[in-house]
Design an enzyme around this catalytic site. Structure first.
Site, short mmCIF file in Angstrom:
data_model
loop_
_atom_site.label_atom_id
_atom_site.label_comp_id
_atom_site.label_asym_id
_atom_site.label_seq_id
_atom_site.Cartn_x
_atom_site.Cartn_y
_atom_site.Cartn_z
N SER A 26 8.00 4.23 -2.88
CA SER A 26 7.60 3.05 -3.66
C SER A 26 6.29 3.24 -4.41
O SER A 26 5.36 3.90 -3.92
CB SER A 26 7.45 1.87 -2.69
OG SER A 26 6.74 0.82 -3.30
N GLU A 51 4.17 1.11 -4.44
CA GLU A 51 3.14 0.51 -3.58
C GLU A 51 2.27 1.59 -2.92
O GLU A 51 1.18 1.29 -2.45
CB GLU A 51 3.77 -0.39 -2.52
CG GLU A 51 4.22 -1.74 -3.04
CD GLU A 51 3.06 -2.61 -3.51
OE1 GLU A 51 2.21 -2.96 -2.68
OE2 GLU A 51 3.00 -2.92 -4.71
N TYR A 98 2.87 -2.27 4.47
CA TYR A 98 4.10 -1.77 3.84
C TYR A 98 3.82 -0.49 3.06
O TYR A 98 4.53 0.51 3.21
CB TYR A 98 4.69 -2.84 2.91
CG TYR A 98 5.80 -2.32 2.03
CD1 TYR A 98 7.10 -2.22 2.50
CD2 TYR A 98 5.54 -1.92 0.71
CE1 TYR A 98 8.13 -1.73 1.69
CE2 TYR A 98 6.55 -1.42 -0.10
CZ TYR A 98 7.84 -1.33 0.39
OH TYR A 98 8.83 -0.84 -0.41
#
Ligand code: NDP
Ligand code: GDR
Length: 328
Positions: free
Chosen positions: A124, A126, A148
Protein backbone atom coordinates in the site's frame (compact mmCIF):
# COMPACT_ATOMS: atom_id res chain seq x y z
CA UNK A 1 -6.42 -26.94 -18.49
CA UNK A 2 -7.42 -23.74 -16.71
CA UNK A 3 -5.02 -21.98 -14.39
CA UNK A 4 -6.20 -22.08 -10.78
CA UNK A 5 -5.89 -18.99 -8.60
CA UNK A 6 -6.62 -18.58 -4.91
CA UNK A 7 -7.80 -15.15 -3.75
CA UNK A 8 -7.76 -14.20 -0.08
CA UNK A 9 -10.08 -11.28 0.68
CA UNK A 10 -12.48 -12.35 -2.07
CA UNK A 11 -15.44 -10.82 -0.22
CA UNK A 12 -13.72 -7.41 -0.25
CA UNK A 13 -13.73 -4.67 -2.87
CA UNK A 14 -10.62 -5.78 -4.76
CA UNK A 15 -11.33 -9.49 -4.36
CA UNK A 16 -14.63 -9.10 -6.20
CA UNK A 17 -13.05 -7.20 -9.11
CA UNK A 18 -10.11 -9.60 -9.34
CA UNK A 19 -12.40 -12.65 -9.27
CA UNK A 20 -14.36 -11.20 -12.21
CA UNK A 21 -11.18 -10.52 -14.15
CA UNK A 22 -9.76 -14.01 -13.60
CA UNK A 23 -13.06 -15.73 -14.42
CA UNK A 24 -13.18 -13.74 -17.67
CA UNK A 25 -9.70 -15.03 -18.45
CA UNK A 26 -10.88 -18.61 -17.96
CA UNK A 27 -9.30 -19.25 -14.54
CA UNK A 28 -10.62 -21.59 -11.89
CA UNK A 29 -11.10 -19.23 -8.97
CA UNK A 30 -10.87 -20.40 -5.37
CA UNK A 31 -11.91 -17.81 -2.79
CA UNK A 32 -10.71 -18.02 0.78
CA UNK A 33 -13.44 -17.02 3.23
CA UNK A 34 -13.34 -16.90 6.99
CA UNK A 35 -16.03 -18.25 9.21
CA UNK A 36 -18.67 -15.73 10.26
CA UNK A 37 -22.15 -15.98 11.70
CA UNK A 38 -23.69 -14.55 8.55
CA UNK A 39 -22.59 -15.00 4.95
CA UNK A 40 -21.12 -11.82 3.51
CA UNK A 41 -21.03 -12.35 -0.27
CA UNK A 42 -22.75 -9.11 -1.31
CA UNK A 43 -19.95 -8.01 -3.64
CA UNK A 44 -19.62 -11.41 -5.34
CA UNK A 45 -23.27 -12.49 -5.41
CA UNK A 46 -23.35 -12.20 -9.22
CA UNK A 47 -20.39 -14.63 -9.69
CA UNK A 48 -20.78 -16.74 -6.57
CA UNK A 49 -21.80 -19.86 -8.51
CA UNK A 50 -18.56 -19.80 -10.48
CA UNK A 51 -16.26 -19.60 -7.45
CA UNK A 52 -15.05 -22.46 -5.27
CA UNK A 53 -15.01 -21.35 -1.64
CA UNK A 54 -12.40 -22.56 0.85
CA UNK A 55 -12.53 -21.90 4.57
CA UNK A 56 -9.42 -20.24 5.96
CA UNK A 57 -8.21 -17.37 8.06
CA UNK A 58 -5.00 -15.33 7.90
CA UNK A 59 -4.73 -15.82 11.66
CA UNK A 60 -4.45 -19.61 11.24
CA UNK A 61 -1.54 -21.03 9.26
CA UNK A 62 -2.79 -24.62 9.37
CA UNK A 63 -5.97 -23.58 7.59
CA UNK A 64 -3.88 -22.09 4.79
CA UNK A 65 -1.62 -25.13 4.47
CA UNK A 66 -4.65 -27.40 4.21
CA UNK A 67 -6.34 -25.11 1.73
CA UNK A 68 -3.29 -25.05 -0.57
CA UNK A 69 -2.94 -28.85 -0.29
CA UNK A 70 -6.56 -29.38 -1.20
CA UNK A 71 -6.93 -26.87 -4.04
CA UNK A 72 -3.37 -26.74 -5.48
CA UNK A 73 -3.53 -23.20 -6.93
CA UNK A 74 -0.82 -21.97 -9.31
CA UNK A 75 -1.32 -18.32 -8.27
CA UNK A 76 -2.20 -16.83 -4.87
CA UNK A 77 -3.40 -13.23 -4.53
CA UNK A 78 -3.19 -12.13 -0.91
CA UNK A 79 -5.77 -9.34 -0.65
CA UNK A 80 -7.12 -10.12 2.83
CA UNK A 81 -6.25 -7.62 5.55
CA UNK A 82 -7.63 -5.43 8.29
CA UNK A 83 -7.61 -2.64 5.73
CA UNK A 84 -9.11 0.39 7.49
CA UNK A 85 -6.45 2.84 8.72
CA UNK A 86 -8.66 4.43 11.40
CA UNK A 87 -9.47 1.02 12.95
CA UNK A 88 -5.76 0.18 13.07
CA UNK A 89 -5.25 2.87 15.73
CA UNK A 90 -7.91 1.25 17.94
CA UNK A 91 -6.95 -2.36 17.14
CA UNK A 92 -3.20 -2.23 16.47
CA UNK A 93 -2.43 -5.79 17.57
CA UNK A 94 -5.20 -7.39 15.52
CA UNK A 95 -4.07 -5.28 12.55
CA UNK A 96 -0.51 -6.55 13.01
CA UNK A 97 -1.63 -10.18 13.34
CA UNK A 98 -3.72 -10.02 10.17
CA UNK A 99 -2.12 -7.44 7.91
CA UNK A 100 1.52 -8.16 8.85
CA UNK A 101 1.93 -11.70 10.24
CA UNK A 102 -0.88 -13.01 8.03
CA UNK A 103 1.44 -12.48 5.07
CA UNK A 104 4.17 -14.61 6.66
CA UNK A 105 1.66 -17.35 7.39
CA UNK A 106 0.60 -17.44 3.75
CA UNK A 107 4.15 -17.28 2.40
CA UNK A 108 5.18 -20.05 4.76
CA UNK A 109 2.23 -22.18 3.72
CA UNK A 110 3.35 -21.70 0.07
CA UNK A 111 6.95 -22.58 0.92
CA UNK A 112 5.79 -25.77 2.64
CA UNK A 113 3.15 -26.93 0.16
CA UNK A 114 4.38 -25.74 -3.25
CA UNK A 115 7.16 -23.14 -3.67
CA UNK A 116 6.30 -22.97 -7.38
CA UNK A 117 3.11 -21.01 -6.57
CA UNK A 118 3.21 -17.40 -7.81
CA UNK A 119 2.29 -14.93 -5.06
CA UNK A 120 0.88 -11.40 -5.08
CA UNK A 121 1.02 -9.23 -1.96
CA UNK A 122 -1.33 -6.24 -1.62
CA UNK A 123 1.11 -3.59 -0.45
CA UNK A 124 0.00 0.00 0.00
CA UNK A 125 0.92 3.63 -0.55
CA UNK A 126 0.28 4.01 3.20
CA UNK A 127 3.83 2.66 3.58
CA UNK A 128 5.07 6.05 2.27
CA UNK A 129 3.10 7.86 4.99
CA UNK A 130 5.02 11.02 5.80
CA UNK A 131 6.35 11.20 2.30
CA UNK A 132 10.08 11.49 1.70
CA UNK A 133 9.73 12.43 -1.99
CA UNK A 134 7.04 13.60 -4.41
CA UNK A 135 5.86 11.68 -6.40
CA UNK A 136 6.43 8.33 -4.71
CA UNK A 137 8.04 5.50 -6.70
CA UNK A 138 9.44 2.04 -5.97
CA UNK A 139 12.69 3.64 -4.72
CA UNK A 140 11.11 6.21 -2.35
CA UNK A 141 11.99 5.50 1.32
CA UNK A 142 9.07 4.42 3.52
CA UNK A 143 7.75 6.25 6.61
CA UNK A 144 4.42 4.70 7.70
CA UNK A 145 2.11 6.79 9.91
CA UNK A 146 -0.36 4.23 11.32
CA UNK A 147 -0.34 0.71 12.73
CA UNK A 148 -1.88 -0.28 9.39
CA UNK A 149 0.98 1.33 7.44
CA UNK A 150 3.55 -0.31 9.71
CA UNK A 151 1.86 -3.71 9.29
CA UNK A 152 1.78 -3.31 5.49
CA UNK A 153 5.48 -2.45 5.51
CA UNK A 154 6.19 -5.71 7.36
CA UNK A 155 4.09 -7.59 4.77
CA UNK A 156 6.01 -5.89 1.98
CA UNK A 157 9.44 -6.77 3.36
CA UNK A 158 8.56 -10.34 4.30
CA UNK A 159 7.43 -10.82 0.69
CA UNK A 160 10.82 -9.59 -0.52
CA UNK A 161 12.55 -11.70 2.12
CA UNK A 162 10.79 -14.92 1.05
CA UNK A 163 11.51 -14.07 -2.58
CA UNK A 164 15.22 -13.73 -1.83
CA UNK A 165 15.49 -16.55 0.74
CA UNK A 166 13.45 -19.25 -0.98
CA UNK A 167 13.38 -18.09 -4.59
CA UNK A 168 9.60 -17.65 -4.57
CA UNK A 169 7.87 -15.84 -7.44
CA UNK A 170 6.50 -13.32 -4.92
CA UNK A 171 5.57 -9.83 -6.13
CA UNK A 172 4.35 -6.81 -4.29
CA UNK A 173 1.98 -4.23 -5.75
CA UNK A 174 2.32 -0.87 -4.02
CA UNK A 175 -1.17 0.30 -4.85
CA UNK A 176 -2.38 3.81 -4.22
CA UNK A 177 -6.00 4.39 -3.13
CA UNK A 178 -8.49 2.78 -5.46
CA UNK A 179 -12.20 3.10 -5.15
CA UNK A 180 -15.49 2.33 -6.82
CA UNK A 181 -19.12 1.55 -6.10
CA UNK A 182 -18.09 -1.52 -4.08
CA UNK A 183 -15.86 0.44 -1.68
CA UNK A 184 -16.70 -0.02 2.02
CA UNK A 185 -18.93 2.73 3.41
CA UNK A 186 -16.36 3.76 6.04
CA UNK A 187 -13.76 4.93 3.50
CA UNK A 188 -13.91 8.62 2.70
CA UNK A 189 -14.79 8.39 -1.00
CA UNK A 190 -17.75 6.07 -0.55
CA UNK A 191 -18.85 7.92 2.56
CA UNK A 192 -18.98 11.10 0.47
CA UNK A 193 -20.77 9.62 -2.56
CA UNK A 194 -23.26 7.63 -0.47
CA UNK A 195 -24.11 10.60 1.73
CA UNK A 196 -24.29 13.03 -1.20
CA UNK A 197 -26.79 10.66 -2.85
CA UNK A 198 -28.77 10.40 0.40
CA UNK A 199 -28.89 14.18 0.76
CA UNK A 200 -30.05 14.49 -2.84
CA UNK A 201 -32.84 11.99 -2.14
CA UNK A 202 -33.86 13.74 1.08
CA UNK A 203 -32.60 10.88 3.27
CA UNK A 204 -29.84 12.87 5.07
CA UNK A 205 -29.09 16.48 5.87
CA UNK A 206 -25.33 16.64 6.51
CA UNK A 207 -22.00 14.90 5.92
CA UNK A 208 -19.60 14.73 8.87
CA UNK A 209 -15.94 14.38 7.85
CA UNK A 210 -12.47 14.71 9.37
CA UNK A 211 -9.50 16.22 7.55
CA UNK A 212 -10.61 17.85 4.30
CA UNK A 213 -7.06 18.88 3.35
CA UNK A 214 -5.69 15.35 2.93
CA UNK A 215 -4.57 14.67 -0.63
CA UNK A 216 -4.85 11.27 -2.26
CA UNK A 217 -4.09 9.65 -5.59
CA UNK A 218 -7.45 8.01 -6.30
CA UNK A 219 -8.00 5.48 -9.09
CA UNK A 220 -10.70 2.93 -9.99
CA UNK A 221 -10.38 -0.54 -8.41
CA UNK A 222 -11.49 -2.22 -11.64
CA UNK A 223 -8.42 -0.80 -13.42
CA UNK A 224 -6.01 -1.77 -10.64
CA UNK A 225 -6.74 -5.51 -10.43
CA UNK A 226 -5.48 -5.82 -14.01
CA UNK A 227 -2.04 -4.71 -12.77
CA UNK A 228 -2.08 -7.42 -10.05
CA UNK A 229 -2.67 -10.12 -12.65
CA UNK A 230 -0.01 -8.72 -14.98
CA UNK A 231 2.59 -8.85 -12.18
CA UNK A 232 2.15 -12.60 -11.82
CA UNK A 233 2.49 -13.15 -15.59
CA UNK A 234 6.03 -11.70 -15.64
CA UNK A 235 9.03 -14.05 -15.90
CA UNK A 236 10.37 -12.84 -12.58
CA UNK A 237 8.91 -11.30 -9.40
CA UNK A 238 9.26 -7.60 -8.61
CA UNK A 239 7.64 -4.59 -6.88
CA UNK A 240 5.47 -2.07 -8.72
CA UNK A 241 3.76 1.21 -7.88
CA UNK A 242 0.23 1.41 -9.30
CA UNK A 243 -1.27 4.91 -9.26
CA UNK A 244 -2.80 7.59 -11.45
CA UNK A 245 -0.04 10.18 -10.97
CA UNK A 246 -2.65 12.81 -9.93
CA UNK A 247 -3.56 13.99 -6.45
CA UNK A 248 -6.77 15.60 -5.17
CA UNK A 249 -7.92 16.93 -1.81
CA UNK A 250 -10.79 15.29 0.08
CA UNK A 251 -12.47 18.70 -0.32
CA UNK A 252 -12.23 18.43 -4.10
CA UNK A 253 -13.75 14.94 -4.03
CA UNK A 254 -16.69 16.46 -2.12
CA UNK A 255 -16.98 19.32 -4.58
CA UNK A 256 -17.22 17.04 -7.63
CA UNK A 257 -19.59 14.56 -5.95
CA UNK A 258 -22.06 17.19 -4.75
CA UNK A 259 -21.81 19.17 -7.99
CA UNK A 260 -22.85 16.01 -9.86
CA UNK A 261 -26.19 16.04 -8.03
CA UNK A 262 -26.60 19.81 -8.38
CA UNK A 263 -25.57 20.71 -4.81
CA UNK A 264 -22.81 22.76 -3.14
CA UNK A 265 -20.81 20.63 -0.66
CA UNK A 266 -20.19 23.69 1.55
CA UNK A 267 -23.86 23.66 2.53
CA UNK A 268 -23.68 20.12 3.92
CA UNK A 269 -20.16 19.15 5.02
CA UNK A 270 -19.46 19.50 8.75
CA UNK A 271 -16.00 18.91 10.20
CA UNK A 272 -16.00 16.46 13.08
CA UNK A 273 -13.03 15.70 15.38
CA UNK A 274 -14.11 12.07 15.66
CA UNK A 275 -12.89 11.41 12.12
CA UNK A 276 -9.44 12.96 12.61
CA UNK A 277 -6.49 10.56 12.97
CA UNK A 278 -3.76 10.60 15.65
CA UNK A 279 -1.20 10.79 12.82
CA UNK A 280 -2.20 11.74 9.30
CA UNK A 281 -0.85 11.03 5.84
CA UNK A 282 -1.10 14.46 4.21
CA UNK A 283 -0.15 13.89 0.60
CA UNK A 284 0.10 10.86 -1.65
CA UNK A 285 0.82 10.87 -5.37
CA UNK A 286 2.36 7.92 -7.14
CA UNK A 287 4.61 7.52 -10.13
CA UNK A 288 3.35 4.50 -12.12
CA UNK A 289 6.07 4.68 -14.84
CA UNK A 290 7.50 1.25 -14.07
CA UNK A 291 4.09 -0.47 -14.16
CA UNK A 292 3.39 1.24 -17.48
CA UNK A 293 6.73 0.31 -19.01
CA UNK A 294 7.16 -3.24 -17.67
CA UNK A 295 3.57 -4.42 -17.33
CA UNK A 296 2.00 -2.41 -20.14
CA UNK A 297 -0.57 -1.30 -17.56
CA UNK A 298 -2.72 1.72 -18.47
CA UNK A 299 -5.19 3.71 -16.44
CA UNK A 300 -8.69 3.70 -17.95
CA UNK A 301 -10.81 5.81 -15.57
CA UNK A 302 -10.31 9.52 -14.82
CA UNK A 303 -10.84 11.12 -11.39
CA UNK A 304 -14.06 12.82 -12.47
CA UNK A 305 -15.42 9.64 -14.06
CA UNK A 306 -14.64 7.73 -10.87
CA UNK A 307 -16.49 10.20 -8.65
CA UNK A 308 -19.54 10.42 -10.89
CA UNK A 309 -19.65 6.63 -11.35
CA UNK A 310 -19.75 6.23 -7.57
CA UNK A 311 -22.42 8.88 -7.04
CA UNK A 312 -24.61 7.39 -9.79
CA UNK A 313 -24.24 3.89 -8.32
CA UNK A 314 -25.19 5.15 -4.86
CA UNK A 315 -28.22 6.99 -6.22
CA UNK A 316 -29.32 3.78 -7.95
CA UNK A 317 -28.61 1.68 -4.87
CA UNK A 318 -30.57 3.94 -2.60
CA UNK A 319 -33.41 3.87 -5.06
CA UNK A 320 -33.47 0.11 -4.75
CA UNK A 321 -31.32 -1.04 -7.64
CA UNK A 322 -28.97 -3.49 -5.94
CA UNK A 323 -27.52 -4.49 -9.30
CA UNK A 324 -25.55 -1.23 -9.36
CA UNK A 325 -23.20 -2.75 -6.78
CA UNK A 326 -23.02 -6.40 -7.73
CA UNK A 327 -22.96 -5.92 -11.47
CA UNK A 328 -20.83 -2.81 -11.93
P1 NDP B 1 -11.54 -4.69 1.95
O1 NDP B 1 -11.49 -4.15 3.33
O2 NDP B 1 -12.69 -4.34 1.06
O3 NDP B 1 -11.47 -6.30 2.03
C1 NDP B 1 -10.68 -6.94 2.99
C2 NDP B 1 -10.86 -8.44 2.86
O4 NDP B 1 -10.02 -9.10 3.83
C3 NDP B 1 -12.29 -8.95 3.13
O5 NDP B 1 -12.60 -9.96 2.19
C4 NDP B 1 -12.18 -9.54 4.53
O6 NDP B 1 -13.10 -10.56 4.78
C5 NDP B 1 -10.77 -10.12 4.47
N1 NDP B 1 -10.20 -10.41 5.78
C6 NDP B 1 -10.01 -9.55 6.82
N2 NDP B 1 -9.44 -10.20 7.85
C7 NDP B 1 -9.27 -11.48 7.48
C8 NDP B 1 -8.73 -12.64 8.10
N3 NDP B 1 -8.25 -12.62 9.35
N4 NDP B 1 -8.69 -13.80 7.40
C9 NDP B 1 -9.18 -13.85 6.14
N5 NDP B 1 -9.72 -12.81 5.50
C10 NDP B 1 -9.75 -11.63 6.16
O7 NDP B 1 -10.17 -4.28 1.25
P2 NDP B 1 -9.86 -3.88 -0.28
O8 NDP B 1 -10.49 -4.86 -1.17
O9 NDP B 1 -10.09 -2.44 -0.46
O10 NDP B 1 -8.27 -4.06 -0.32
C11 NDP B 1 -7.68 -5.31 -0.66
C12 NDP B 1 -6.25 -5.35 -0.13
O11 NDP B 1 -5.49 -4.31 -0.72
C13 NDP B 1 -6.12 -5.14 1.37
O12 NDP B 1 -5.02 -5.91 1.81
C14 NDP B 1 -5.80 -3.66 1.50
O13 NDP B 1 -5.12 -3.40 2.70
C15 NDP B 1 -4.93 -3.47 0.27
N6 NDP B 1 -4.91 -2.15 -0.31
C16 NDP B 1 -6.09 -1.53 -0.64
C17 NDP B 1 -6.08 -0.32 -1.27
C18 NDP B 1 -7.35 0.37 -1.64
O14 NDP B 1 -7.29 1.57 -1.93
N7 NDP B 1 -8.47 -0.31 -1.69
C19 NDP B 1 -4.80 0.35 -1.62
C20 NDP B 1 -3.62 -0.41 -1.26
C21 NDP B 1 -3.69 -1.61 -0.63
P3 NDP B 1 -14.54 -10.31 5.46
O15 NDP B 1 -15.47 -9.95 4.33
O16 NDP B 1 -14.82 -11.61 6.10
O17 NDP B 1 -14.37 -9.17 6.45
P1 GDR C 1 -6.87 5.72 3.50
O1 GDR C 1 -8.41 5.85 3.09
O2 GDR C 1 -6.65 6.01 4.94
O3 GDR C 1 -6.11 6.57 2.51
O4 GDR C 1 -6.59 4.17 3.26
P2 GDR C 1 -9.63 6.64 3.75
O5 GDR C 1 -10.63 6.75 2.66
O6 GDR C 1 -10.06 5.99 5.02
O7 GDR C 1 -9.02 8.08 4.10
C1 GDR C 1 -8.51 8.94 3.09
C2 GDR C 1 -8.26 10.31 3.68
O8 GDR C 1 -9.50 10.94 3.96
C3 GDR C 1 -9.43 11.56 5.23
N1 GDR C 1 -10.77 11.70 5.81
C4 GDR C 1 -11.58 10.69 6.17
N2 GDR C 1 -11.43 9.34 6.06
C5 GDR C 1 -12.46 8.56 6.47
N3 GDR C 1 -12.34 7.23 6.33
N4 GDR C 1 -13.61 9.10 7.01
C6 GDR C 1 -13.79 10.44 7.14
O9 GDR C 1 -14.82 10.90 7.62
C7 GDR C 1 -12.73 11.29 6.69
N5 GDR C 1 -12.57 12.62 6.64
C8 GDR C 1 -11.39 12.87 6.10
C9 GDR C 1 -8.51 10.63 6.04
O10 GDR C 1 -8.02 11.30 7.19
C10 GDR C 1 -7.48 10.31 5.00
O11 GDR C 1 -6.50 11.31 4.95
C11 GDR C 1 -7.08 3.50 2.12
C12 GDR C 1 -7.36 2.04 2.52
O12 GDR C 1 -8.03 1.41 1.45
C13 GDR C 1 -6.07 1.30 2.81
O13 GDR C 1 -6.36 -0.09 3.01
C14 GDR C 1 -5.14 1.47 1.61
O14 GDR C 1 -3.92 0.82 1.86
C15 GDR C 1 -4.90 2.96 1.34
O15 GDR C 1 -6.15 3.56 1.06
C16 GDR C 1 -3.98 3.16 0.14
Amino acid sequence: MSTRALITGITGQDGSHLAELLLDKGYDVVGMVRRSSTVNYERIAHIQDRITFAQGDLLDEVSMINMLREHRPEEVYNLAAQSFVQTSFGQPVLTGETTALGVTRMLDAIRIVDPGIRFYQASSSEMFGKVQAVPQSESTPFYPRSPYGVAKLYGHWITINYRESYDLHASSGILFNHEGPRRGLEFVTRKITHTAAKIKLGMATELRLGNLDAQRDWGFAGDYVEAMWRMLQQDGPDDYVVATGETHEVREFCEVAFEHVGLDYRDFVVQDERFMRPAEVDLLVGDPSKARADLGWELQTSFRDLVTMMVDADLALLQGDLRSISGS
